[in-house]
Scaffold this motif. Structure first.
Motif, short mmCIF file in Angstrom:
data_model
loop_
_atom_site.label_atom_id
_atom_site.label_comp_id
_atom_site.label_asym_id
_atom_site.label_seq_id
_atom_site.Cartn_x
_atom_site.Cartn_y
_atom_site.Cartn_z
N SER A 350 19.86 -45.95 -8.91
CA SER A 350 20.37 -44.78 -9.62
C SER A 350 19.20 -43.83 -9.85
CB SER A 350 20.99 -45.20 -10.96
OG SER A 350 21.48 -44.09 -11.66
N HIS A 352 19.54 -40.11 -9.86
CA HIS A 352 19.85 -38.80 -10.42
C HIS A 352 21.14 -38.86 -11.23
CE1 HIS A 352 16.79 -37.22 -7.73
NE2 HIS A 352 17.42 -37.77 -6.72
N GLY A 354 24.67 -36.95 -12.42
CA GLY A 354 25.58 -36.04 -11.75
C GLY A 354 26.44 -36.74 -10.71
N PRO A 355 27.27 -35.96 -10.02
CA PRO A 355 28.20 -36.52 -9.04
C PRO A 355 27.50 -36.93 -7.76
CG PRO A 355 28.31 -34.14 -9.00
CD PRO A 355 27.37 -34.50 -10.12
N GLN A 356 28.22 -37.74 -6.96
CA GLN A 356 27.70 -38.19 -5.67
C GLN A 356 28.80 -38.10 -4.62
OE1 GLN A 356 25.62 -42.10 -5.85
NE2 GLN A 356 26.15 -42.08 -8.02
N TRP A 383 34.10 -39.68 -3.28
CA TRP A 383 33.60 -38.81 -4.35
C TRP A 383 33.42 -39.67 -5.59
CZ3 TRP A 383 31.56 -34.34 -5.80
CH2 TRP A 383 31.69 -33.92 -7.13
N ALA A 386 30.53 -37.65 -12.09
CA ALA A 386 29.37 -37.91 -12.94
C ALA A 386 29.68 -38.93 -14.03
CB ALA A 386 28.88 -36.61 -13.56
N ARG A 403 23.99 -40.72 1.07
CA ARG A 403 24.32 -40.32 -0.30
C ARG A 403 23.77 -38.92 -0.56
NH1 ARG A 403 23.21 -43.87 -5.66
NH2 ARG A 403 21.04 -43.94 -4.92
N THR A 405 23.55 -36.03 -3.62
CA THR A 405 23.73 -35.76 -5.04
C THR A 405 22.87 -34.56 -5.41
OG1 THR A 405 23.70 -36.76 -7.25
CG2 THR A 405 21.93 -37.38 -5.76
#
Length: 408
Positions: A350, A352, A354-356, A383, A386, A403, A405
């Motif tokens: 992990s 960052h 936010g979304p990935q 998807w 976050a 990945r 992000t």
């Protein structure tokens, strides 16, 4: 967490087999498929597979920006996903092009709005107000032109072709072997009257033919590129410009990073692209589309870029291969599940908030998060919002996931 269906873009330079094969659909397709967009760009958003059917990722972000993007990303970029992930498949060369800086994009978008040019007009340069730094990671051998090569190498290449008509331009660079010399030469070529190009380009093509026949290998790739571009775009100044750019071959897993002002043209291959969420392109040739020479010259960076400056630093952190770029809008890595990790559920690093977006390029894996789990096979994507927290992966066969992000 949801499966994410990408939006297929059909352009003439695309492939009738590559993207279809990658996503497990029948091929060849009726039309060339050039790009597969996984993102929330208004021009072609991807689609989430939900219990209630498919819904646009763009609409999902509008309905729940806090949960999908997170407070940190919203604070930096507003209610917009700042990156766009694509699969690109080029069977033919793309246009010679560059992307603007953030300031140039904002100014250009506002200027064209004031002039009343519709955002969908074919003569529009700026379709949004964002810059477009991008990285491309090869999924197979990938050929490209990217960045102005060191001046002495361009001089050596042009001399090797033994074309008398090139002598004045070689002398120009010899007398000014720097970015200003490159600007002067490129400007001369791209603004040359068509009758002049109709003489010079065929002469250069003849020189390239003789060079290839000589079996000299020093500039064999460059000479073949001149021939290929000259066949597809006779009389185009972009054929000449190719001699000034770095000719790059990427092996699978290798990458190039293209900042603002970098003149480039993808030639052939399949790769994963991640970029700022923009569709701004300024073209300089090798295309039937709109070309705005003065605007292109305004944004170009003529500083020579050696090969090692174009290729991003790649570092390994356990199962994750990280492609380092300075872009704040995105971060890109590849997650590999193999060896002792097979047959077990493992935590993905992990890095960052936010979304990935996760894209499977090899094998098959179950991805689990707070929002449930999905199975990703080659060519499918997920998807991860976050608020769904860290992800866990489980695979029984060697598997690779790209990945994307938000950057730091």
């Amino acid at each position: 967490m949801n499966l994410l269906r990408g939006a297929v873009r059909t352009y003439a330079w695309g492939s009738r087999t590559a993207i279809a094969d990658f996503t497990g659909r029948p091929s060849p397709t009726a039309h060339p498929e050039a790009e597969l967009w996984f993102g929330a760009h208004p021009g072609d958003p991807a689609w989430l597979e939900t219990d209630n059917g498919e819904t646009s990722l763009l609409d999902t972000l509008r309905d729940d920006p806090e949960g999908q993007l997170g407070a940190s990303v919203r604070g930096r970029f507003g209610d917009t996903l700042p990156f766009l992930l694509k699969v690109l498949a080029a069977d033919e060369p793309l246009s010679l092009q560059a992307h603007p800086s953030a300031r140039q994009a904002a100014e250009g978008f506002a200027r064209e709005d004031r002039l009343g040019i519709p955002v969908t007009a074919p003569n529009r340069n700026y379709r949004d107000a964002s810059h477009k730094p991008e990285i491309l990671v090869a999924l197979e051998e990938f050929e490209a032109l990217a960045g102005f090569r060191p001046v002495e190498e361009s001089i050596e290449l042009m001399r090797s072709l033994a074309v008398t008509d090139l002598d004045p331009f070689v002398n120009l660079l010899v007398g000014q072997p720097d970015a200003d010399g490159l600007r002067a030469l490129f400007t001369t070529w791209i603004t040359a009257p068509q009758p002049d190009l109709d003489v010079l380009v065929p002469a250069v093509i003849d020189g390239a033919i003789h060079y290839v026949r000589s079996r000299n290998t020093t500039f064999a790739a460059e000479a073949r590129t001149v021939l290929e571009l000259g066949e597809r775009y006779p009389g185009d100044a972009g054929v000449l410009a190719s001699m000034l750019l770095n000719r790059i071959t990427l092996e699978p897993g290798e990458a190039i990073y293209l900042p603002a002002g970098n003149l480039h043209a993808y030639l052939q291959g399949v790769g994963v692209e991640v970029m700022a969420n923009s569709d701004n392109v300024l073209r300089g040739g090798l295309t039937p589309k709109h070309v705005d020479v003065p605007e292109l010259l305004r944004v170009l960076d003529f500083t020579p870029a050696s090969d090692d400056l174009i290729r991003p630093t790649i570092t390994r952190d356990g199962m994750e291969l990280v492609y380092e770029t300075p872009a704040p809008e995105f971060a890109v890595s590849e997650l590999s599940i193999d060896g002792e990790h097979l047959g077990h559920e493992i935590d993905a690093p992990s890095r960052h908030d936010g979304p990935q977006i996760l894209l499977c390029t090899q094998g098959s894996t179950v991805v689990s998060a707070k929002g449930g789990s999905v199975t990703l096979n080659r060519g499918s994507a997920a998807w991860v919002a976050a608020d769904e927290g860290p992800i866990r992966l489980a695979a029984d066969t060697p598997t690779k996931l790209f990945r994307a992000t938000v950057g730091i």
